[in-house]
Design an enzyme around this catalytic site. Structure first.
Site, PDB file in Angstrom:
ATOM      1  N   ARG A   1      78.923  36.410  87.603  1.00 11.67           N
ATOM      2  CA  ARG A   1      80.268  36.145  88.122  1.00 11.67           C
ATOM      3  C   ARG A   1      80.240  36.008  89.645  1.00 11.67           C
ATOM      4  O   ARG A   1      80.926  35.171  90.226  1.00 11.67           O
ATOM      5  CB  ARG A   1      81.220  37.277  87.741  1.00 11.67           C
TER       6      ARG A   1
ATOM      7  N   TYR B   1      78.036  40.817  86.016  1.00  7.77           N
ATOM      8  CA  TYR B   1      78.759  40.671  87.281  1.00  7.77           C
ATOM      9  C   TYR B   1      77.935  39.931  88.326  1.00  7.77           C
ATOM     10  O   TYR B   1      78.515  39.297  89.226  1.00  7.77           O
ATOM     11  CB  TYR B   1      79.239  42.034  87.782  1.00  7.77           C
TER      12      TYR B   1
ATOM     13  N   ALA C   1      98.816  25.112  90.113  1.00  7.03           N
ATOM     14  CA  ALA C   1      98.938  25.771  91.414  1.00  7.03           C
ATOM     15  C   ALA C   1      98.631  24.814  92.560  1.00  7.03           C
ATOM     16  O   ALA C   1      99.331  24.808  93.582  1.00  7.03           O
ATOM     17  CB  ALA C   1      97.997  26.977  91.469  1.00  7.03           C
TER      18      ALA C   1
ATOM     19  N   GLY D   1      99.994  31.137  88.633  1.00  2.00           N
ATOM     20  CA  GLY D   1      98.804  31.101  87.791  1.00  2.00           C
ATOM     21  C   GLY D   1      98.522  32.353  87.000  1.00  2.00           C
ATOM     22  O   GLY D   1      97.362  32.725  86.832  1.00  2.00           O
TER      23      GLY D   1
ATOM     24  N   HIS E   1      92.696  44.432  91.205  1.00  2.00           N
ATOM     25  CA  HIS E   1      91.611  44.710  90.268  1.00  2.00           C
ATOM     26  C   HIS E   1      90.243  44.763  90.935  1.00  2.00           C
ATOM     27  O   HIS E   1      89.220  44.659  90.260  1.00  2.00           O
ATOM     28  CB  HIS E   1      91.623  43.677  89.136  1.00  2.00           C
TER      29      HIS E   1
ATOM     30  N   GLN F   1      95.527  39.454  91.219  1.00  2.00           N
ATOM     31  CA  GLN F   1      94.769  40.048  90.128  1.00  2.00           C
ATOM     32  C   GLN F   1      93.304  39.606  90.178  1.00  2.00           C
ATOM     33  O   GLN F   1      92.475  40.154  89.451  1.00  2.00           O
ATOM     34  CB  GLN F   1      95.365  39.627  88.782  1.00  2.00           C
TER      35      GLN F   1
ATOM     36  N   SER G   1      99.739  34.645  83.338  1.00  2.00           N
ATOM     37  CA  SER G   1     100.524  34.671  82.105  1.00  2.00           C
ATOM     38  C   SER G   1     101.489  35.838  82.081  1.00  2.00           C
ATOM     39  O   SER G   1     102.302  35.958  81.161  1.00  2.00           O
ATOM     40  CB  SER G   1      99.591  34.771  80.891  1.00  2.00           C
TER      41      SER G   1
ATOM     42  N   ILE H   1      89.469  38.899  91.454  1.00  2.00           N
ATOM     43  CA  ILE H   1      88.461  39.687  92.161  1.00  2.00           C
ATOM     44  C   ILE H   1      87.613  38.824  93.093  1.00  2.00           C
ATOM     45  O   ILE H   1      86.678  39.321  93.712  1.00  2.00           O
ATOM     46  CB  ILE H   1      87.564  40.468  91.171  1.00  2.00           C
ATOM     47  N   ASP H   2      87.949  37.541  93.220  1.00  2.00           N
ATOM     48  CA  ASP H   2      87.234  36.667  94.154  1.00  2.00           C
ATOM     49  C   ASP H   2      87.850  36.795  95.553  1.00  2.00           C
ATOM     50  O   ASP H   2      88.856  37.463  95.757  1.00  2.00           O
ATOM     51  CB  ASP H   2      87.284  35.214  93.666  1.00  2.00           C
TER      52      ASP H   2
END
Length: 246
Positions: free
Chosen positions: A61, A58, A219, A176, A110, A92, A178, A94-95
């Site tokens: 990330r 993480y 997008a 963006g 999330h 969804q 699925s 996490i940024d």
């Protein structure tokens, strides 16, 4: 502060919108899971087995998110809100790219990578403006800090809040994603029967559920196009000529 006016646009965004800012997705063939098995870095069991490995993952990330910049889709949604439209974003991701673009009403299903939270009390969170989390970093109650993200096998604490937001939508814009990750994908079931739903994604024609209008564009192209129409008209509507040509 700009006064918001109806109708209410609810936007549900997934990894595709952030991918255009250079943030790797999990499900792509070259995505994050290619080198990091889910069970090792994104589950409570993986955390118990090797917390140091999880924290390193993480940290990587987090560095990626800090380098990324909001793209045209993020900026377009923020500009719509700044012009006075009622816009709620459920993501969804996490940024923090929606927030950095200027959006104020953002619900992270999330979690948020730029926060640390207590392993003892999930209500205790701390911002991470720089650096990461190390073993031995403790919350005020003395427990180890962990990333403020929802791992596989954990509940989604803000899911009911998201359902209530979707239930108040006059138009639902999905960008963006699925629509494969549960329970988030079930949000569409809470859309009012008279509220149109539009999916913006390069694979929208294949992904769009029945009753959903597909706008098969990235997008960064599709969202600004819709926003320009809405701002020019001063209302939410679906330009049929645009959608039929997508």
């Amino acid at each position: 502060m700009v006064e918001q006016r109806g109708p209410h646009l609810v936007v549900f965004t997934g990894a595709g919108i952030s991918a255009e800012s250079g943030i790797q997705t999990f499900r792509a063939s070259d995505g994050l899971w290619a080198d990091h098995p889910i069970e090792e870095v994104a589950t409570p069991e993986g955390w118990r087995r090797d917390p140091e490995r999880v924290l390193r993952f993480y940290d990587q990330r987090r560095d990626q998110v800090r380098r990324a910049r909001p793209n045209a889709a993020h900026r377009a949604l923020a500009s719509l809100e700044q012009q006075g439209f009622a816009v709620s974003i459920i993501t969804q991701n996490i940024d923090d790219l929606h927030e950095r673009a200027g959006s104020r009403q953002v619900l992270h299903l999330h979690g948020e990578i730029l926060k640390a939270r207590s392993t003892l009390d999930p209500r205790i969170c701390y911002p991470l403006p720089r650096g990461g989390i190390r073993l031995g970093d403790l919350c005020d109650k003395g427990s180890q800090l962990r990333p403020d993200v929802v791992w596989f096998g954990e509940g989604v604490p803000h899911f009911m809040d998201a359902c209530e937001t979707v239930a108040r939508a006059d138009l639902l814009l999905v960008v963006g994603t699925s629509l494969a990750v549960m329970p988030a994908a079930a949000l569409l079931e809470h859309t009012p029967l008279d509220a149109p739903c539009v999916l913006v994604d390069p694979e929208a024609r294949a992904l769009a559920p029945p009753g959903t209008t597909a706008l098969a564009q990235p997008a960064g192209r599709g969202v600004p196009t819709l926003v320009r129409h809405w701002k020019r008209e001063g209302r939410l509507w679906l330009p049929e000529t645009l959608l039929s040509e997508a």
